[in-house]
Design a protein around this motif. Structure first.
Motif, PDB file in Angstrom:
ATOM      1  N   LYS A 155       4.828   3.656  -6.920  1.00 35.07           N
ATOM      2  CA  LYS A 155       5.861   2.659  -7.216  1.00 35.07           C
ATOM      3  C   LYS A 155       5.218   1.283  -7.344  1.00 35.07           C
ATOM      4  O   LYS A 155       4.308   0.945  -6.608  1.00 35.07           O
ATOM      5  N   ARG A 156       5.731   0.480  -8.273  1.00 31.31           N
ATOM      6  CA  ARG A 156       5.312  -0.912  -8.436  1.00 31.31           C
ATOM      7  C   ARG A 156       6.521  -1.781  -8.154  1.00 31.31           C
ATOM      8  O   ARG A 156       7.584  -1.586  -8.744  1.00 31.31           O
ATOM      9  N   VAL A 157       6.387  -2.722  -7.238  1.00 29.11           N
ATOM     10  CA  VAL A 157       7.473  -3.613  -6.827  1.00 29.11           C
ATOM     11  C   VAL A 157       7.045  -5.047  -7.153  1.00 29.11           C
ATOM     12  O   VAL A 157       6.216  -5.629  -6.451  1.00 29.11           O
ATOM     13  N   THR A 158       7.601  -5.599  -8.214  1.00 26.35           N
ATOM     14  CA  THR A 158       7.175  -6.892  -8.741  1.00 26.35           C
ATOM     15  C   THR A 158       7.242  -8.010  -7.716  1.00 26.35           C
ATOM     16  O   THR A 158       6.276  -8.767  -7.554  1.00 26.35           O
TER      17      THR A 158
ATOM     18  N   ALA B  63       0.832  -1.207   0.000  1.00 25.18           N
ATOM     19  CA  ALA B  63       0.000   0.000   0.000  1.00 25.18           C
ATOM     20  C   ALA B  63       0.868   1.259   0.000  1.00 25.18           C
ATOM     21  O   ALA B  63       0.582   2.211  -0.732  1.00 25.18           O
ATOM     22  N   ASP B  64       1.913   1.266   0.800  1.00 22.41           N
ATOM     23  CA  ASP B  64       2.816   2.416   0.871  1.00 22.41           C
ATOM     24  C   ASP B  64       3.504   2.666  -0.464  1.00 22.41           C
ATOM     25  O   ASP B  64       3.579   3.807  -0.929  1.00 22.41           O
ATOM     26  N   LYS B  65       3.984   1.607  -1.094  1.00 23.29           N
ATOM     27  CA  LYS B  65       4.664   1.759  -2.387  1.00 23.29           C
ATOM     28  C   LYS B  65       3.710   2.277  -3.459  1.00 23.29           C
ATOM     29  O   LYS B  65       4.027   3.206  -4.194  1.00 23.29           O
TER      30      LYS B  65
ATOM     31  N   TRP C 140      -3.287 -16.283 -11.541  1.00 23.51           N
ATOM     32  CA  TRP C 140      -3.461 -15.361 -12.660  1.00 23.51           C
ATOM     33  C   TRP C 140      -4.700 -14.492 -12.482  1.00 23.51           C
ATOM     34  O   TRP C 140      -4.688 -13.311 -12.834  1.00 23.51           O
ATOM     35  N   GLU C 141      -5.769 -15.073 -11.923  1.00 23.70           N
ATOM     36  CA  GLU C 141      -7.004 -14.301 -11.728  1.00 23.70           C
ATOM     37  C   GLU C 141      -6.813 -13.235 -10.649  1.00 23.70           C
ATOM     38  O   GLU C 141      -7.229 -12.086 -10.812  1.00 23.70           O
ATOM     39  N   VAL C 142      -6.162 -13.622  -9.575  1.00 23.12           N
ATOM     40  CA  VAL C 142      -5.871 -12.663  -8.505  1.00 23.12           C
ATOM     41  C   VAL C 142      -4.967 -11.556  -9.035  1.00 23.12           C
ATOM     42  O   VAL C 142      -5.190 -10.369  -8.760  1.00 23.12           O
ATOM     43  N   PHE C 143      -3.962 -11.936  -9.809  1.00 19.14           N
ATOM     44  CA  PHE C 143      -3.055 -10.932 -10.369  1.00 19.14           C
ATOM     45  C   PHE C 143      -3.812  -9.926 -11.225  1.00 19.14           C
ATOM     46  O   PHE C 143      -3.587  -8.716 -11.126  1.00 19.14           O
ATOM     47  N   MET C 144      -4.702 -10.413 -12.093  1.00 19.06           N
ATOM     48  CA  MET C 144      -5.434  -9.517 -12.988  1.00 19.06           C
ATOM     49  C   MET C 144      -6.268  -8.511 -12.195  1.00 19.06           C
ATOM     50  O   MET C 144      -6.298  -7.320 -12.514  1.00 19.06           O
ATOM     51  N   GLU C 145      -6.936  -8.979 -11.143  1.00 17.24           N
ATOM     52  CA  GLU C 145      -7.750  -8.088 -10.313  1.00 17.24           C
ATOM     53  C   GLU C 145      -6.877  -7.092  -9.558  1.00 17.24           C
ATOM     54  O   GLU C 145      -7.185  -5.896  -9.509  1.00 17.24           O
ATOM     55  N   LEU C 146      -5.804  -7.581  -8.958  1.00 23.70           N
ATOM     56  CA  LEU C 146      -4.910  -6.705  -8.197  1.00 23.70           C
ATOM     57  C   LEU C 146      -4.228  -5.699  -9.101  1.00 23.70           C
ATOM     58  O   LEU C 146      -4.125  -4.511  -8.765  1.00 23.70           O
ATOM     59  N   ASP C 147      -3.776  -6.148 -10.264  1.00 27.52           N
ATOM     60  CA  ASP C 147      -3.086  -5.268 -11.198  1.00 27.52           C
ATOM     61  C   ASP C 147      -3.966  -4.088 -11.610  1.00 27.52           C
ATOM     62  O   ASP C 147      -3.497  -2.950 -11.665  1.00 27.52           O
ATOM     63  N   ASP C 148      -5.224  -4.353 -11.870  1.00 28.30           N
ATOM     64  CA  ASP C 148      -6.152  -3.265 -12.233  1.00 28.30           C
ATOM     65  C   ASP C 148      -6.261  -2.240 -11.116  1.00 28.30           C
ATOM     66  O   ASP C 148      -6.229  -1.030 -11.360  1.00 28.30           O
ATOM     67  N   GLU C 149      -6.374  -2.717  -9.889  1.00 31.65           N
ATOM     68  CA  GLU C 149      -6.490  -1.792  -8.753  1.00 31.65           C
ATOM     69  C   GLU C 149      -5.192  -1.021  -8.522  1.00 31.65           C
ATOM     70  O   GLU C 149      -5.218   0.186  -8.254  1.00 31.65           O
ATOM     71  N   LEU C 150      -4.062  -1.698  -8.631  1.00 30.09           N
ATOM     72  CA  LEU C 150      -2.779  -1.018  -8.426  1.00 30.09           C
ATOM     73  C   LEU C 150      -2.537   0.027  -9.508  1.00 30.09           C
ATOM     74  O   LEU C 150      -2.022   1.114  -9.215  1.00 30.09           O
ATOM     75  N   ASP C 151      -2.923  -0.271 -10.738  1.00 34.74           N
ATOM     76  CA  ASP C 151      -2.821   0.728 -11.810  1.00 34.74           C
ATOM     77  C   ASP C 151      -3.660   1.953 -11.494  1.00 34.74           C
ATOM     78  O   ASP C 151      -3.229   3.088 -11.687  1.00 34.74           O
ATOM     79  N   ARG C 152      -4.873   1.715 -10.986  1.00 33.20           N
ATOM     80  CA  ARG C 152      -5.776   2.826 -10.655  1.00 33.20           C
ATOM     81  C   ARG C 152      -5.182   3.700  -9.551  1.00 33.20           C
ATOM     82  O   ARG C 152      -5.187   4.933  -9.631  1.00 33.20           O
ATOM     83  N   VAL C 153      -4.637   3.074  -8.527  1.00 27.87           N
ATOM     84  CA  VAL C 153      -4.085   3.824  -7.397  1.00 27.87           C
ATOM     85  C   VAL C 153      -2.810   4.566  -7.800  1.00 27.87           C
ATOM     86  O   VAL C 153      -2.632   5.742  -7.452  1.00 27.87           O
TER      87      VAL C 153
END
Length: 64
Positions: free
Chosen positions: A11-14, A4-6, A33-46
């Protein structure tokens, strides 16, 4: 908290994201893969809003 802090700072930390995906997938029973897709969308938004945050936060100075 670390993720959350990053992300809040833009910042995105793989490696950290992979760890979170693995934990969320294990807890939810969803495939990684499904979790990644959902998380990736949210992290992009933030992270997209990150450049505006310092100015917003500066509008609320801490006083003693």
């Amino acid at each position: 908290m670390s993720l959350a802090d990053k992300v809040w700072k833009g910042k995105r930390v793989t490696d950290l994201e992979r760890l979170v995906v693995a934990r969320l997938a294990a807890a939810s029973g969803k495939p990684d893969w499904e979790v990644f897709m959902e998380l990736d969308d949210e992290l992009d938004r933030v992270t997209a809003d990150a450049p505006r945050r310092p100015a917003f936060q500066a509008g609320y100075p801490v006083t003693r």
